[in-house]
Write an enzyme that holds these catalytic residues in place. Sequence first.
Site, PDB file in Angstrom:
ATOM      1  N   GLN A 104       0.822  -1.216   0.000  1.00 48.34           N
ATOM      2  CA  GLN A 104       0.000   0.000   0.000  1.00 48.34           C
ATOM      3  C   GLN A 104       0.851   1.259   0.000  1.00 48.34           C
ATOM      4  OE1 GLN A 104       0.660  -2.090   2.515  1.00 48.34           O
ATOM      5  NE2 GLN A 104      -0.945  -2.002   4.026  1.00 48.34           N
ATOM      6  N   GLY A 105       2.062   1.158   0.596  1.00 47.15           N
ATOM      7  CA  GLY A 105       2.930   2.334   0.666  1.00 47.15           C
ATOM      8  C   GLY A 105       2.898   3.029   2.015  1.00 47.15           C
ATOM      9  N   ALA A 110      -8.573  -2.715   6.859  1.00 47.00           N
ATOM     10  CA  ALA A 110      -9.596  -1.687   7.073  1.00 47.00           C
ATOM     11  C   ALA A 110      -9.164  -0.273   6.683  1.00 47.00           C
ATOM     12  CB  ALA A 110     -10.060  -1.691   8.535  1.00 47.00           C
ATOM     13  N   SER A 111      -8.108  -0.128   5.902  1.00 47.17           N
ATOM     14  CA  SER A 111      -7.627   1.210   5.517  1.00 47.17           C
ATOM     15  C   SER A 111      -7.452   2.092   6.756  1.00 47.17           C
ATOM     16  CB  SER A 111      -8.605   1.892   4.543  1.00 47.17           C
ATOM     17  OG  SER A 111      -8.849   1.072   3.437  1.00 47.17           O
ATOM     18  N   ARG A 112      -6.835   1.541   7.793  1.00 45.87           N
ATOM     19  CA  ARG A 112      -6.690   2.259   9.054  1.00 45.87           C
ATOM     20  C   ARG A 112      -5.242   2.545   9.426  1.00 45.87           C
ATOM     21  NH1 ARG A 112      -4.184  -1.402  11.908  1.00 45.87           N
ATOM     22  NH2 ARG A 112      -3.936  -0.111  13.737  1.00 45.87           N
ATOM     23  N   ALA A 158      -5.867  13.406   7.149  1.00 50.28           N
ATOM     24  CA  ALA A 158      -6.052  12.289   6.215  1.00 50.28           C
ATOM     25  C   ALA A 158      -7.053  11.269   6.752  1.00 50.28           C
ATOM     26  CB  ALA A 158      -4.714  11.594   5.957  1.00 50.28           C
ATOM     27  N   GLY A 199      -8.442   7.051   5.517  1.00 56.89           N
ATOM     28  CA  GLY A 199      -8.023   5.893   4.722  1.00 56.89           C
ATOM     29  C   GLY A 199      -8.669   5.868   3.348  1.00 56.89           C
ATOM     30  N   VAL A 200      -7.915   5.401   2.346  1.00 53.20           N
ATOM     31  CA  VAL A 200      -8.459   5.336   0.982  1.00 53.20           C
ATOM     32  C   VAL A 200      -8.100   4.050   0.234  1.00 53.20           C
ATOM     33  CG1 VAL A 200      -8.576   7.818   0.562  1.00 53.20           C
ATOM     34  CG2 VAL A 200      -6.463   6.608   0.084  1.00 53.20           C
ATOM     35  N   GLU A 241      -8.808   0.740   0.325  1.00 42.23           N
ATOM     36  CA  GLU A 241      -9.794  -0.241  -0.141  1.00 42.23           C
ATOM     37  C   GLU A 241     -10.787   0.377  -1.113  1.00 42.23           C
ATOM     38  OE1 GLU A 241     -11.211  -2.827   3.492  1.00 42.23           O
ATOM     39  OE2 GLU A 241     -10.835  -0.761   4.079  1.00 42.23           O
TER      40      GLU A 241
END
Lengths: 781, 168
Positions: free
Chosen positions: A489-490, A529-531, A733, A735-736, A738
């Site tokens: 994901q980075g 969970a993009s957390r 920011a 999370g993005v 997913e």
Amino acid sequence: MTRELSYVGKPIPRADAIDKVTGSASYTHDLCLPGMLHTALVLSPHASARIVAIDSQNAEALPGVRAVLTGRGLCYQLGLYMQDKCILARDVVRYQGEAVVAIAADTLDIAKAACQLVEVQYDLLPTVLDPREAMDASAHLVHPDLHTYEHMEGVFFPKAHTNIAHHQKIRKGSFDQAFEGADSTLTASFYNPPVQHVPMETHVSVAQALPGKRMEIWTSSQSPYTVRHLMSVCFDLPHAHVRVHVPYVGGGFGGKAGLGLEPLAYVLSRAAGGRPVKVAATREQEFNTLPSRQGLHSTIEIGASRDGKIVALKSTYVWDAGAYADYGVNIGRAAAYSGAGPYSIDNCWIDSFVVYTNKIFGTAYRGFGHLEILWGIERAMDLMARRLGMDPAEFRRRNLLKDGDTTITGEAFTSGHGNPLQCLESVAEAIDWGTPSEPSVDSYKVRGKGLAMLHKAPAMPTYTSCAVVIKLDEDGGGDILVSGVDYGQGTYTVLRQIAAEELRIPIEKIHITWECDTAFSPYDWQTVASRFAYMGGNAVIQAAADCLEQIRSVASQALNVAPEDLDFEDGVVFPKSDPTRGIPYSKLTLGYTFANGNSIGGPIIGHGRFIAKGLTHLDPETGQGLPAQYWTYGAHAVEIEVDTQTGEIEILNIVTALDAGKVLNPKLCIGQVVGGVVQGLGSALWEGFVFDAKGRFLNAGFVDYKIPTAKDIPRHMQQILLENPQPGGPYGARGVAEHPMISVPSAIGNALYDALGIEFNTLPLNYERILTRIKEKVEPS
Amino acid sequence: MHTIRFTVNGHVEQATVPATMTLLDLLRDRLALTGTKEGCGIGECGACTVLLNGNPITSCLMLAVEADGSDIETIEGEAIGGELSVLQQAFIDEGATQCGFCTPGMIMSARGLLNRIPDPSHEEIIEAIAGNLCRCTGYEAIISAIQLAAARLSQDIGSRDAQEGRAR
């Protein structure tokens, strides 16, 4: 005064890229320990059967075989949310492909040969394949002992003596009354088949049972600490006796969350006298033994007023959990509290049932149920709009959540949530919504446009937390220790950017090691969970502040300046009144030494942490409560071209807008969006498991299960990243990662109607399905 | 058992292997060249791509004995003396790697393409990597990276890659 950002928001290249382009990135797949054994599995050929006898004598006698295990001796129940799974099938098999016998041997060839010598006798049991039928009182029970299973109490509600592992309810307002009073109503049903994550590195774990009731694990996992915890609980070992390493991970997408092959590798090692054992899934096993995304049958009922306001919405979700529902129950829960889409609905009724069947079991997959539910919701929104004679974008505009609304669980929607309407308007403008597509140059090809909204919040326990440690180095740089996993994901690059920004040192001096090790890295719940950027980013900010306070304290004594009169820049701490008297961090990180040799301070190590704030359990009867730390909203708009002779869809253009709050790294963020959109295309156009009437999985491999290739990508892709800041998010920011995948099928399904005038409610939208429907329309039977 | 001789990344190698051993297993298990990955074992995903006499092949589908006398290049030979090739640098600059598991095979397919066609069209690039599956990136950045590498190589004929004669 706002300080100009040096690193956050900049397209900093990935720190791990150099390892990956040179082949030196080492994955669990590549790990070879001295004396390591290799594993092969005997899989069940039946979807539902009793194991009568297993004869493994000949296998055990084969030279080089070191351990042969069956489920019988392995009396463990495993799971994070719902402890319903065994390490190997015990007494019964519940899906075709379930592992029945595992053999560890000196070489993989010997292990495979030994598996050929095992004889398993089965007695067939009734099979239940359709989750809707599995809800019948008379249905075969996949788990007759469900009422005895331990699970997360107060959060999940298994129904004893049924196949229902969890039932999540949302009740807001009075649906029945509002639906009856609506000017126009709609009821429509939709289906998503189960699909596979397809990480390029299949699941693989190496484990070694060590003397003194200890174990060491190397695993391709998203969840080092969850693996440690569950292994510790399962085998009754102190947590510190379970050491988990996660090297580079070749993709996860949710499929490597929670427990995977670790317990099997450990019990094999134990049985083989403590030799390290590698269990690596073949690609076929990745499909038919390891978990998938659940299938979903959904029914959406909408009542709307003549002027396009939704007055009532009811969703019924029946999840095809497959044979086990450890993660499935939590997906069913998330699907309910997100289950009306990003809309303001006063009268809402949702039932989300997670139902056992005799099929491959489900788990988390990028989007965690949201691609599936929004396939139904966003198609239904278009259907309802047409019923009202209203433009689909306008219908959404009139119903999207806005400041002052409440969500279906009673959460107040504020401007801090981001701006779904702006997402919609952005994609509509970019696709030139309202202007019909130009005709295709080929007369047998037709074009259409469609759009769809998306939303998702992290689905996680109310106590989800993480910690970060920053150790400052002799050269004034810093090492970040985390145990969230960057499997592509980075996030590690983003954490480096934040640390450099906060510590005020050049990013080249900030390091993260690409191996999590629970012996050294501090706690993180798991990487799902993009957390991770949100929670890890906040923890990094706190850890950096801790480092700076320690530097401030020592520098204040060294410079004989009040602590509050010091400032930091470019790796130097200095008096605000006289910046020329600064001291570089490198002279402080291990302690400061005066001219006479006296020293003060000591090694600087900063600590930061973050825990989810204010989340509540949902009321079991109404679902009211606060399930979400933050929501991320977005939209897609597509223009497609359909070949009416073959049923092939080409994506001419897809525009994606996401409200990221703050784009921490535009290059990496766009990488997530493009990758997610193309993964979403797979779910939209090609991917889906096919089972025969006996529950046998017919397309478990790349020959018969197609994922997008370079030939399949859209002609144009456009990304619009909005920045309406998230209060409490690092630099605003949210999370993005997913989200780009969610609602890609919905937008395409809506565009298909625009192109063909045919409603498609079942995924995938493959050539066969489309061509069949075109022919039906031309020549009705 | 069969004794074979071949070169890998310019080094002469000799190995005695069973007839059933794949080239992939020879590279990974005998020669410890684990940069080459196995993603499926049946030639469908391209993660095991290496160059055989300059042409990309899926090493899981080739028996080691068939490589007797041939010249093999793997990802480990792409950077020379610690210096990245133009292609590798382009992958970094374009953000063409995420989890990285497909990257070695992808770079070898791209290397094979640039060996054959120094200035490939968009379609030729897509054709060249169509057999390499990537689940993370959506391919766009990979295509851009190959275009960027080709452009840089054509502009800089004095580059190390050109000197090595690698983008003929």
